[in-house]
Design a protein around this motif. Structure first.
Motif, PDB file in Angstrom:
ATOM      1  N   ALA A  17       0.816  -1.219   0.000  1.00 51.95           N
ATOM      2  CA  ALA A  17       0.000   0.000   0.000  1.00 51.95           C
ATOM      3  C   ALA A  17       0.852   1.273   0.000  1.00 51.95           C
ATOM      4  O   ALA A  17       0.326   2.368  -0.104  1.00 51.95           O
ATOM      5  CB  ALA A  17      -0.933   0.002   1.210  1.00 51.95           C
ATOM      6  N   GLY A  18       2.176   1.107   0.135  1.00 48.83           N
ATOM      7  CA  GLY A  18       3.068   2.253   0.090  1.00 48.83           C
ATOM      8  C   GLY A  18       3.315   2.935   1.429  1.00 48.83           C
ATOM      9  O   GLY A  18       3.943   3.989   1.481  1.00 48.83           O
ATOM     10  N   TYR A  19       2.857   2.335   2.522  1.00 49.92           N
ATOM     11  CA  TYR A  19       3.070   2.934   3.844  1.00 49.92           C
ATOM     12  C   TYR A  19       4.480   2.696   4.365  1.00 49.92           C
ATOM     13  O   TYR A  19       5.009   3.495   5.111  1.00 49.92           O
ATOM     14  CB  TYR A  19       2.060   2.385   4.856  1.00 49.92           C
ATOM     15  N   ILE A  20       5.088   1.558   3.999  1.00 51.00           N
ATOM     16  CA  ILE A  20       6.454   1.263   4.430  1.00 51.00           C
ATOM     17  C   ILE A  20       7.343   1.312   3.185  1.00 51.00           C
ATOM     18  O   ILE A  20       7.137   0.546   2.242  1.00 51.00           O
ATOM     19  CB  ILE A  20       6.567  -0.132   5.071  1.00 51.00           C
ATOM     20  N   ASN A  21       8.309   2.211   3.205  1.00 51.88           N
ATOM     21  CA  ASN A  21       9.244   2.256   2.090  1.00 51.88           C
ATOM     22  C   ASN A  21      10.633   2.734   2.523  1.00 51.88           C
ATOM     23  O   ASN A  21      11.510   2.892   1.698  1.00 51.88           O
ATOM     24  CB  ASN A  21       8.712   3.136   0.959  1.00 51.88           C
ATOM     25  N   LYS A  22      10.824   2.974   3.824  1.00 54.96           N
ATOM     26  CA  LYS A  22      12.112   3.478   4.313  1.00 54.96           C
ATOM     27  C   LYS A  22      12.988   2.385   4.905  1.00 54.96           C
ATOM     28  O   LYS A  22      14.149   2.606   5.166  1.00 54.96           O
ATOM     29  CB  LYS A  22      11.885   4.589   5.347  1.00 54.96           C
ATOM     30  N   TRP A  23      12.468   1.199   5.165  1.00 51.82           N
ATOM     31  CA  TRP A  23      13.270   0.124   5.742  1.00 51.82           C
ATOM     32  C   TRP A  23      12.928  -1.202   5.104  1.00 51.82           C
ATOM     33  O   TRP A  23      12.013  -1.422   4.461  1.00 51.82           O
ATOM     34  CB  TRP A  23      13.130   0.036   7.264  1.00 51.82           C
TER      35      TRP A  23
END
Length: 66
Positions: A60-66
């Motif tokens: 859904a694009g909520y997690i993209n930094k780790w």
């Protein structure tokens, strides 16, 4: 999400994702069904995150930094 255990038991898991901005205060449980309630930043890994939940948060694009 549907899962059938090897012994034949079947379960359906439901996931609800709420996006909150500028949240203040301490969350609290209003009934006897919950054990714990916390807010998480999605900027850093979440300890003990269910793999299915992580998958869908990434999709859904909520997690993209780790």
């Amino acid at each position: 999400m549907y899962y059938k255990y090897p012994n034949g038991d079947e379960i359906y898991n439901v996931m609800a994702v709420y996006e909150a901005h500028e949240v203040y205060g301490i969350p609290r449980i209003n009934d006897d069904e919950g054990l714990e309630l916390r807010y998480f930043s999605l900027d850093e890994p979440i300890e003990e995150l269910n793999p299915f939940t992580e998958y869908y948060l990434r999709k859904a694009g909520y997690i993209n930094k780790w």
